[in-house]
Design an enzyme around this catalytic site. Structure first.
Site, short mmCIF file in Angstrom:
data_model
loop_
_atom_site.label_atom_id
_atom_site.label_comp_id
_atom_site.label_asym_id
_atom_site.label_seq_id
_atom_site.Cartn_x
_atom_site.Cartn_y
_atom_site.Cartn_z
CB SER A 1 -0.94 0.02 1.21
OG SER A 1 -0.21 -0.05 2.43
CG HIS B 1 -4.37 -1.07 -1.26
ND1 HIS B 1 -4.78 0.25 -1.32
CD2 HIS B 1 -4.01 -1.29 0.03
CE1 HIS B 1 -4.66 0.81 -0.12
NE2 HIS B 1 -4.20 -0.10 0.71
CE LYS C 1 -7.20 0.03 1.86
NZ LYS C 1 -7.77 -0.42 3.14
#
Length: 395
Positions: free
Chosen positions: A182, A210, A241
């Site tokens: 990340s 991610h 996210k």
């Protein structure tokens, strides 16, 4: 000295070294432009990759769920907290990830904490083989387990093989890695990891926080990106996210997921996700199942921003992802960049400094989204060029 004076000293030291993080307050919905501390600014540091956090269909789904199911789940999943919405979301996530089953947790952090600590426990003939730069939630999951662990160097498959050779006689071996790292945007070499896992009879657990909504077909994640569905045992994902909501989950073999429902501590001892959050996540999955338009827009914006920044002289490291680390190296300079971007250019972009990243690797981490326009991103490129020259960072 009063008993809490040490806290003041610690805070002052953080400020002096450029390591103090100022927490800014949003006063609007997530989006490309937001209100922060009363000021309209261009938001360049949100994980809202696809712009779904304020998507009309997702908001409508949450509102409808409140009217139908109320606000709270009311209990842990194993007592009275499992609603039909939870089951529906788990089934849709499993289908989306092309896995047999999935288990929901209250956050991505809790998903790692619960699953990792359950898969290998202290006192067993087992070991974690963990990537050097794994997320804090993975580290805490191993700590909660109390089982033995060995660490292999970042992206170094020779070192992974060496560590597996050292523990080859263990009955249970779990290779655990972030899929996308990340802070740097680099990718785990999953094909090589899967090959070594098969060679040494190890399980593979990937944190895809991610990767979802970003990599793979329709944003199915890094395992789909490398076409390794039958060679990776567990995929952890977050709903906070790219999906734009809250929550986490682990997908994998049906029997293994059933085991986690019996032994995952956050699943057993913390109340279930609230109905509006679950309904919103269902809507997000359905949007991605139906269309990959937002994923394509995200990548188009990513290529535009990263090319522009590299062309004016910035080092973005080894990113292969929308995560865009603008390397400034010096902690105080990174804090100055963040402050001046906000004050002088109306750009919200936080500095990332130690202990989130090692000392001497401070950066501004930019995150383009599908919701940004090309005009937004060109404005960012121009601002970084101007500020880089003003500070003397760019010659």
């Amino acid at each position: 000295m009063a008993k809490l004076d040490w806290i003041t000293e610690e805070l002052n030291e953080l400020k002096e070294k450029g390591l103090y993080v100022r927490i800014r307050v949003l006063q609007s919905a997530q989006g490309p432009w937001v209100i922060v501390d009363g000021k309209k600014v261009l938001n360049m540091c949100s994980n809202n990759y696809l712009g779904l956090a304020a998507h009309p269909k997702i908001k409508e789904a949450a509102i409808r769920a409140i009217l139908d199911y109320g606000v709270g789940a009311g209990a842990v999943r194993t007592i009275a907290g499992t609603m039909e919405l939870h089951v529906e979301l788990e089934e849709k996530l499993a289908k989306f990830k092309k896995r047999e089953a999935a288990i929901l947790f209250q956050s991505g952090y809790n998903a790692n904490l619960g699953a990792i600590s359950a898969l290998i426990k202290k006192g067993e003939d087992g070991v974690f083989v963990s990537e050097e730069l794994n997320h804090a939630s993975i580290i805490d999951g191993m700590r909660l387990s109390g089982a033995e662990k060995v660490i292999y160097k970042h992206l170094d498959m020779e070192d992974l093989k060496k560590k597996l050779e050292e523990v080859k006689d263990k009955k249970k071996k779990l290779i655990v890695t972030d899929g996308v790292f990340s802070m740097d945007g680099d990718l785990a070499p999953l094909p090589e990891i899967a090959e070594l896992a098969e060679q040494y009879d190890a399980m593979v657990y990937v944190d895809d926080a991610h990767g979802e909504g970003v990599l793979g077909e329709h944003g199915r994640g890094i395992v789909d990106h490398f076409k390794l569905h039958d060679r990776v045992d567990f995929e952890m994902g977050t709903l906070s996210k790219a999906f734009g909501v809250i929550g986490g989950y682990v997908a994998g073999p049906e029997e293994a997921i059933e085991y986690l429902k019996q032994r995952g501590r956050p699943f057993l001892f913390s109340s279930a996700l609230n109905p509006p959050d679950v309904a919103a996540a269902i809507a997000a999955v359905e949007i991605l199942q139906h269309s990959d338009e937002l994923v394509k827009k995200l990548w188009d914006n990513t290529h535009f921003l990263q090319k522009g920044l590299r062309d004016i002289g910035y080092d973005l490291g080894n990113t292969k992802h929308p995560i865009t680390p603008v390397m400034l190296y010096d902690e105080k300079l990174a804090q100055e960049f963040s402050r001046r971007l906000y004050d002088e250019y109306n750009i919200f972009a936080q500095a990332i400094v130690y202990p989130t990243v090692p000392l001497g690797t401070a950066r501004i981490r930019l995150e383009p989204s599908a919701a940004h326009s090309k005009e937004d991103l060109q404005y960012v490129i121009d601002a970084f060029e101007d500020l880089g020259k003003k500070t003397g960072f760019l010659k």
